[in-house]
Design a protein around this motif. Structure first.
Motif, short mmCIF file in Angstrom:
data_model
loop_
_atom_site.label_atom_id
_atom_site.label_comp_id
_atom_site.label_asym_id
_atom_site.label_seq_id
_atom_site.Cartn_x
_atom_site.Cartn_y
_atom_site.Cartn_z
N VAL A 103 0.86 -1.18 0.00
CA VAL A 103 0.00 0.00 0.00
C VAL A 103 0.90 1.23 0.00
O VAL A 103 1.76 1.38 0.87
CB VAL A 103 -0.92 0.02 1.24
N ILE A 104 0.73 2.08 -1.01
CA ILE A 104 1.51 3.31 -1.12
C ILE A 104 0.55 4.49 -0.97
O ILE A 104 -0.39 4.64 -1.76
CB ILE A 104 2.25 3.40 -2.47
N VAL A 105 0.77 5.30 0.06
CA VAL A 105 -0.12 6.41 0.37
C VAL A 105 0.69 7.69 0.55
O VAL A 105 1.81 7.66 1.07
CB VAL A 105 -0.91 6.12 1.69
N ASP A 106 0.12 8.79 0.09
CA ASP A 106 0.65 10.11 0.46
C ASP A 106 -0.58 10.96 0.78
O ASP A 106 -1.43 11.18 -0.08
CB ASP A 106 1.47 10.72 -0.68
N LEU A 107 -0.69 11.39 2.04
CA LEU A 107 -1.92 12.00 2.55
C LEU A 107 -2.18 13.40 1.99
O LEU A 107 -1.27 14.10 1.56
CB LEU A 107 -1.84 12.08 4.08
N TYR A 108 -3.46 13.80 2.05
CA TYR A 108 -3.81 15.18 1.72
C TYR A 108 -2.95 16.11 2.59
O TYR A 108 -2.75 15.85 3.79
CB TYR A 108 -5.28 15.46 2.06
N PRO A 109 -2.49 17.22 2.03
CA PRO A 109 -1.57 18.12 2.77
C PRO A 109 -2.30 19.02 3.76
O PRO A 109 -2.51 20.21 3.52
CB PRO A 109 -0.92 18.92 1.63
N ILE A 132 -5.50 7.73 5.65
CA ILE A 132 -5.05 7.42 7.01
C ILE A 132 -5.52 6.02 7.41
O ILE A 132 -4.83 5.29 8.12
CB ILE A 132 -5.52 8.50 8.01
N SER A 133 -6.70 5.63 6.93
CA SER A 133 -7.23 4.29 7.21
C SER A 133 -6.39 3.22 6.51
O SER A 133 -6.10 2.17 7.10
CB SER A 133 -8.69 4.19 6.77
N PRO A 149 3.97 5.04 3.84
CA PRO A 149 2.99 6.00 4.32
C PRO A 149 3.14 7.44 3.85
O PRO A 149 2.33 8.29 4.20
CB PRO A 149 3.17 5.92 5.83
N SER A 150 4.19 7.73 3.08
CA SER A 150 4.36 9.10 2.59
C SER A 150 5.40 9.11 1.48
O SER A 150 6.17 8.16 1.32
CB SER A 150 4.81 10.04 3.71
N LYS A 151 5.44 10.21 0.74
CA LYS A 151 6.40 10.31 -0.37
C LYS A 151 7.83 10.26 0.14
O LYS A 151 8.75 9.89 -0.60
CB LYS A 151 6.17 11.57 -1.20
#
Length: 200
Positions: A103-109, A132-133, A149-151
């Motif tokens: 799972v590759i995620v980069d959250l809304y800023p 986040i989930s 979890p982030s770039k």
């Protein structure tokens, strides 16, 4: 060895695409299949890679103005299923839940949006729910799943892929899980601080 896991399917859901292309290139070379939504899916396809739409898996479109995209049992079941639990595997077959190994995620800023002086409505929309989930689900099931979890972690995974191919050791996955809970903790702390400050 049970603690070495092969990456076969990656769910990619990111806000920042910069730096992602090199990672996707390596994953594609290793035969990893992509699953994504919206802008990320279009970005993956623009690089010439096949990408399955999350909505084709869930049979639900992105709804509520994009607020609900990945929040579905077929997505979270694919991340949270314990690969050595016969009951989990049976239910995956029963409900046609795909295994998701990465799972590759980069959250809304959120913090950048607050710092920009945006309106309260715009700030609220930058509170990431699905991302986040996904981070928490991937980190919880680190025995089977790699969570990026982030770039800031794109390069970390790329280094592992270059050294080992599309497989990770339990130590790799635990390291990513530790960083993932750090990201989620920082994010929620920033949101909490904004609510506290705006309540005054």
């Amino acid at each position: 060895m049970a603690e070495t896991k092969k990456i076969k399917t990656a769910l990619v859901s990111v806000f920042h695409k910069d730096g992602l292309d090199e990672l996707l290139k390596k994953l594609n070379e290793e035969g990893v299949k992509f699953l994504s939504t919206g802008g990320t899916q279009q970005f993956i396809e623009s690089l010439g890679y096949e990408c399955q739409k999350v909505e084709d898996v869930t049979t639900y479109p992105s709804i509520l103005g994009g607020r609900v995209k990945t929040l579905h049992p077929k997505v979270f079941g694919g991340i949270l299923a314990r690969r050595e639990n016969a009951g989990d595997i049976e239910q995956m077959k029963q409900y046609e839940i795909p295994e998701i190994d990465l799972v590759i995620v980069d959250l809304y800023p959120f913090e950048q949006t607050v710092a920009s002086g945006a309106s309260e409505a715009d700030i609220i929309e930058k509170i990431d729910i699905g991302g986040i989930s996904l981070i928490r689900a991937g980190a919880k099931n680190f025995k089977d799943v790699v969570i990026v979890p982030s770039k800031a972690e794109y390069g970390v995974l790329l280094d592992i892929l270059n050294k080992k191919g599309a497989q990770t050791d339990i130590e790799d996955r635990r390291m990513f899980a530790t960083r993932a809970f750090g990201v989620s903790s920082h994010y929620d702390t920033a949101i909490n601080a904004w609510f506290v400050n705006t309540a005054k």
